[in-house]
Write a protein that holds these residues in place. Structure first.
Motif, mmCIF file in Angstrom:
data_model
loop_
_atom_site.group_PDB
_atom_site.id
_atom_site.type_symbol
_atom_site.label_atom_id
_atom_site.label_comp_id
_atom_site.label_asym_id
_atom_site.label_seq_id
_atom_site.Cartn_x
_atom_site.Cartn_y
_atom_site.Cartn_z
ATOM 1 N N LEU A 1 40.350 -12.050 -18.390
ATOM 2 C CA LEU A 1 40.961 -13.089 -17.515
ATOM 3 C C LEU A 1 39.545 -12.764 -16.099
ATOM 4 C CD1 LEU A 1 44.312 -13.371 -17.398
ATOM 5 C CD2 LEU A 1 42.728 -14.446 -17.937
ATOM 6 N N ALA A 2 39.138 -12.145 -16.099
ATOM 7 C CA ALA A 2 38.337 -11.546 -14.615
ATOM 8 C C ALA A 2 37.084 -12.518 -14.900
ATOM 9 C CB ALA A 2 37.637 -10.312 -14.614
ATOM 10 N N ILE A 3 36.605 -13.127 -15.698
ATOM 11 C CA ILE A 3 35.497 -13.855 -16.303
ATOM 12 C C ILE A 3 36.105 -15.552 -16.049
ATOM 13 C CG2 ILE A 3 33.928 -14.099 -17.983
ATOM 14 C CD1 ILE A 3 33.588 -11.062 -17.058
ATOM 15 N N GLU A 4 34.801 -15.646 -15.130
ATOM 16 C CA GLU A 4 34.774 -17.489 -14.908
ATOM 17 C C GLU A 4 34.286 -17.828 -15.381
ATOM 18 O OE1 GLU A 4 36.118 -17.472 -10.992
ATOM 19 O OE2 GLU A 4 38.458 -16.493 -10.687
ATOM 20 N N ARG B 1 32.712 -17.742 -20.209
ATOM 21 C CA ARG B 1 33.487 -17.804 -20.828
ATOM 22 C C ARG B 1 33.684 -18.035 -22.794
ATOM 23 N NH1 ARG B 1 38.938 -19.378 -17.475
ATOM 24 N NH2 ARG B 1 39.337 -18.211 -15.911
ATOM 25 N N ARG C 1 41.795 -5.935 -20.854
ATOM 26 C CA ARG C 1 42.434 -6.300 -19.179
ATOM 27 C C ARG C 1 40.617 -6.748 -18.779
ATOM 28 N NH1 ARG C 1 44.440 -0.382 -17.616
ATOM 29 N NH2 ARG C 1 44.214 -1.466 -15.949
ATOM 30 N N THR C 2 39.742 -6.888 -18.975
ATOM 31 C CA THR C 2 38.699 -7.282 -18.977
ATOM 32 C C THR C 2 38.732 -9.082 -19.013
ATOM 33 O OG1 THR C 2 37.309 -6.991 -20.191
ATOM 34 C CG2 THR C 2 37.890 -4.677 -18.205
ATOM 35 N N SER D 1 30.051 -6.549 -11.596
ATOM 36 C CA SER D 1 30.377 -7.855 -11.767
ATOM 37 C C SER D 1 31.084 -7.391 -12.953
ATOM 38 C CB SER D 1 29.206 -8.875 -11.732
ATOM 39 O OG SER D 1 28.595 -8.917 -12.908
ATOM 40 N N PRO D 2 33.135 -8.789 -12.893
ATOM 41 C CA PRO D 2 33.441 -8.800 -13.674
ATOM 42 C C PRO D 2 32.788 -9.004 -15.385
ATOM 43 C CG PRO D 2 33.999 -10.218 -11.705
ATOM 44 C CD PRO D 2 32.938 -9.538 -12.079
ATOM 45 N N GLU E 1 46.893 -16.001 -18.254
ATOM 46 C CA GLU E 1 47.111 -14.756 -17.958
ATOM 47 C C GLU E 1 48.563 -14.435 -18.754
ATOM 48 O OE1 GLU E 1 48.413 -14.145 -14.000
ATOM 49 O OE2 GLU E 1 46.740 -15.193 -13.286
#
Length: 348
Positions: free
Chosen positions: A251-254, A258, A248-249, A310-311, A182
């Motif tokens: 960190l929403a990816i998991e 990645r 801004r998008t 979805s992110p 983060e």
């Protein structure tokens, strides 16, 4: 480091040379014994960024004329003294404020009025006006003839600064994709927000390039080139916004996606770095546009089954928007760029 010092020292050398030239003209041509207004006006007239020095010299001359006239009138009416100085300075700034709200005009009006009331003799008023014209004239010749600014070079230098910072921010974004850190994502977002200063400098340069074209006979004949470059520079505001959305998008990816997404973002950063080395080079721009289009096509091919809300879909859209903005800056027609990066949207 040497380039940096040269870029700092060169304008100062021009100011110093202009002051000497103005003093020599005032002494040997105009025959003035103490022409302090001439070198002062020449040096201060050039004390502005490239592209604004000619208008700066005109504003300075306006301020000096107001200050000299007000100061001479005050000395002629009531003589010297502290009260005369205070009243002359106040009235000079007031008149300057009524003529134009530029701070340099008010400041030079005050300085000229103070110098006249402290050191001047009423009979030398005409000499001081001539000295002010000489100094401002020398500043104009230096800024518009001998060392005339090149609007294309100024624009591309400002563009390169923005592109280089955007590339750095995208690399930080790629790090955030890979690590999920983060703090790195926040650092990338902060860097993009801090681009305001560079974008403001670019906006100032765009306006200065327009003034140069209007006031320079040389560049007036090449106005089309400057207009085209200015239009490309305008698009960097949108590119910065797209990069901010991407950051801004991040960190929403998991999950395992990645790493490939980080690789795509790094390639976009590399494309921007390539543009930053020489924004005006046509093969350079074509290479960046081709690279961005290739990345967008990869995302289109691999993102077809991603849920719309979805992110990951948001990240895909952000990357494709960055790719489209890179293509437009590189010279691709906006409609063609968005057709290449958002084909499904175009079909709908």
């Amino acid at each position: 480091m040497s380039r940096r010092w040269i870029s700092v020292a060169w304008p100062l050398a021009q100011q110093s040379a202009a002051a000497v030239v103005a003093w020599l003209i005032a002494v040997h041509v105009a025959g003035h014994a103490e022409p302090f207004f001439a070198p002062v006006a020449a040096a201060i007239g050039l004390n502005a960024t490239q592209g604004r020095r000619g208008s700066n010299a005109v504003r300075l001359l306006t301020g000096v004329l107001i200050g000299v006239l007000v100061g001479e009138a005050a000395v002629w009416l009531v003589g010297g003294g502290a009260w005369t100085l205070a009243v002359a300075a106040f009235l000079a700034m007031l008149v300057a404020r009524l003529v134009n709200d530029a701070r340099i005009i008010q400041a030079q009006a005050a300085v000229a009025a103070i110098l006249v009331t402290v050191f001047g003799q009423p009979e030398q008023g005409w000499d001081r006006l001539v000295d002010a014209f000489i100094g401002a004239g020398v500043a104009v010749v230096f800024s518009q003839v001998l060392f005339a600014p090149e609007p294309l070079r100024l624009l591309r230098h400002a563009e390169a600064a923005v592109l280089s910072s955007l590339a750095d921010a995208l690399r930080m974004t790629a790090d955030a994709f890979e690590s999920g850190d983060e703090q790195r994502a926040a650092a990338a977002t902060t860097k993009l927000r801090d681009l305001r200063d560079k974008l403001a400098a670019l906006s100032t340069t765009r306006k200065a390039s327009d003034r140069i074209v209007r006031h320079s006979l040389t560049w007036r004949r090449r106005a089309g080139l400057v207009v085209a470059e200015r239009e490309r520079a305008d698009h960097l505001d949108l590119l910065a916004g797209s990069c901010l959305m991407l950051a801004r998008t991040a960190l929403a990816i998991e999950g395992p996606l990645r790493a490939p997404l980080a690789a795509v973002v790094r390639q976009l950063a590399a494309a921007m770095d390539g543009l930053a080395t020489d924004p005006g080079d046509r093969p350079n721009r074509q290479h960046a546009a081709d690279r961005a289009a290739e990345l967008a096509r990869w995302l289109v091919e691999h993102g077809g089954q991603v849920p719309a809300r979805s992110p990951l879909a948001a990240a895909y859209a952000s990357i494709r928007m960055v790719a489209a903005d890179v293509m437009v800056f590189a010279g691709v027609d906006p409609e063609q760029a968005f057709q290449d990066t958002f084909p499904r949207r175009r079909e709908e």
